[in-house]
Design a protein around this motif. Sequence first.
Motif, short mmCIF file in Angstrom:
data_model
loop_
_atom_site.label_atom_id
_atom_site.label_comp_id
_atom_site.label_asym_id
_atom_site.label_seq_id
_atom_site.Cartn_x
_atom_site.Cartn_y
_atom_site.Cartn_z
N VAL A 19 37.36 41.92 41.25
CA VAL A 19 35.97 42.09 41.19
C VAL A 19 35.49 40.75 41.00
CG1 VAL A 19 34.13 43.32 40.28
CG2 VAL A 19 35.99 44.40 41.10
N ARG A 20 35.90 40.06 39.99
CA ARG A 20 35.21 38.70 39.44
C ARG A 20 35.45 37.93 40.64
NH1 ARG A 20 37.72 38.88 33.15
NH2 ARG A 20 35.85 40.16 32.56
N ALA A 21 36.44 37.89 41.10
CA ALA A 21 36.58 36.94 42.32
C ALA A 21 35.66 37.23 43.45
CB ALA A 21 38.18 36.90 42.67
N ILE A 22 35.36 38.29 43.74
CA ILE A 22 34.56 38.59 44.78
C ILE A 22 33.15 38.37 44.22
CG2 ILE A 22 33.12 40.69 46.23
CD1 ILE A 22 35.96 42.14 46.02
N ARG A 23 32.81 38.45 43.24
CA ARG A 23 31.48 38.10 42.70
C ARG A 23 31.19 36.83 42.73
NH1 ARG A 23 29.94 41.39 37.29
NH2 ARG A 23 27.82 40.45 37.73
N ALA A 24 32.28 35.68 42.24
CA ALA A 24 32.20 34.37 42.31
C ALA A 24 31.94 33.93 43.69
CB ALA A 24 33.45 33.60 41.79
N ARG A 63 47.33 49.47 32.40
CA ARG A 63 46.48 48.26 31.94
C ARG A 63 46.75 47.10 32.73
NH1 ARG A 63 46.89 43.68 28.36
NH2 ARG A 63 45.00 43.43 27.23
N ARG A 64 47.67 46.97 33.20
CA ARG A 64 48.01 45.53 33.99
C ARG A 64 47.30 45.99 35.35
NH1 ARG A 64 53.70 43.89 36.40
NH2 ARG A 64 53.96 45.74 35.35
N GLN A 65 47.56 47.09 35.92
CA GLN A 65 46.41 47.61 37.21
C GLN A 65 44.97 47.29 36.99
OE1 GLN A 65 48.02 51.54 37.76
NE2 GLN A 65 49.45 50.70 39.23
N ARG A 66 44.41 47.81 35.67
CA ARG A 66 43.03 47.59 35.13
C ARG A 66 42.60 46.16 35.30
NH1 ARG A 66 43.90 51.88 31.98
NH2 ARG A 66 44.33 50.43 30.19
#
Length: 80
Positions: free
Chosen positions: A55-60, A45-48
């Motif tokens: 991914v959110r950081a890249i998209r930002a 869960r922590r890895q996910r």
Amino acid sequence: MSTTVKISEAKAHLSELLARVEAGEEVIIARGNAPIARLTAIDERRQRLAAIEAVRAIRARAKPVTQEEIREWREEGRRY
């Protein structure tokens, strides 16, 4: 909490050590007095969550894309 065991002990008691790891303990395996490996529980869960945050950081950081650009990309893939 962590425990250090020698390789021979790890071989002889692997099932017991894995049960301790599942219970949250960390086990260090050593050759003589030199640590060579660490047994820790896998927290999927922590890895996910870490992957989602990455991914959110890249998209930002990415520039916004228009619908027209998306249509062009889609059509470009269909041309070949």
